[in-house]
Design a protein around this motif. Sequence first.
Motif, PDB file in Angstrom:
ATOM      1  N   SER A  17       0.945  -1.182  -0.027  1.00  0.00           N
ATOM      2  CA  SER A  17      -0.044   0.163   0.137  1.00  0.00           C
ATOM      3  C   SER A  17       1.012   1.220  -0.073  1.00  0.00           C
ATOM      4  O   SER A  17       2.083   1.055   0.352  1.00  0.00           O
ATOM      5  N   ALA A  43      -4.199  -1.228  -2.713  1.00  0.00           N
ATOM      6  CA  ALA A  43      -4.707  -2.057  -1.732  1.00  0.00           C
ATOM      7  C   ALA A  43      -3.889  -3.325  -2.010  1.00  0.00           C
ATOM      8  O   ALA A  43      -3.173  -3.540  -3.155  1.00  0.00           O
ATOM      9  N   LYS A 101      -6.265  -2.699   2.847  1.00  0.00           N
ATOM     10  CA  LYS A 101      -5.859  -1.326   2.646  1.00  0.00           C
ATOM     11  C   LYS A 101      -4.587  -0.969   2.812  1.00  0.00           C
ATOM     12  O   LYS A 101      -4.084   0.263   2.361  1.00  0.00           O
TER      13      LYS A 101
END
Length: 250
Positions: free
Chosen positions: A43, A72, A81
């Motif tokens: 991420s 993500a 996420k």
Amino acid sequence: MSISVGVGLSTEKDPILAAKEAVRIANLNIHNNRIDLAICFSSVDLACSSLIKTINISLGENIPIIGCSGAAIICNQDIFKHGVVVMLLNLPEGVHFNTASAKELTAKTSFSAGEELGQKLLYGFKGVRRDLSIIFSDGVIQEGSNLIAGLQEKLGKSFPLVGGSASDNLKFQKTYLYFNQEIFSDGACGILFGGKLNFGLGVKHGWKPLGKPRYVTKCSGNIVHEIDAAPAAQVYEEYFACNLTELRKQ
């Protein structure tokens, strides 16, 4: 023989701890086989030099690493996420590969950057059959199609290319690429495979058509200005039944 793969996921907040955990789990899942290549995705909030340097140190500095930031992490466990995933590959005898990167795309044309990356990927492939290339690029460059065209100029017009653009979770400000010990933006990196490699390609998505077909009638790079001769923002307002001010808050 087939390719052996080990995947490790971590959702630790600290990038160093996350890198160590992901590598440790990936090593367990590959059953301590020889590691030839590592592919890493994270991420965007974990995209920093300490993440990639820790992965590099944990694996050993002679293991090529390639990857990028994303919105993500999608895996068989869930969609995260926040997190980092490391995939380790053990390649069978007879499979050849090379990794390479091209930087500072805005200082040159995207086409010439694609040619540069393609030429670097070809290093060491003289007399070796080329099969497949995986490419990652900065997600905010304006001429991604020209980058691909430059790669095809060196690798072949119909040569199989797969990959994607790095993401910063739809902020469209700055995305990150991983290459060995480096983290950088405004560039591209890739892998070229060849030799005794069998692979298959497939494409599928879950999108469904909404309304009648429309055509982009004015654009610059990757920015759409008009759709069917109307301002693009106006078309989005009609589709979503929401004014532009509210759309910008989404």
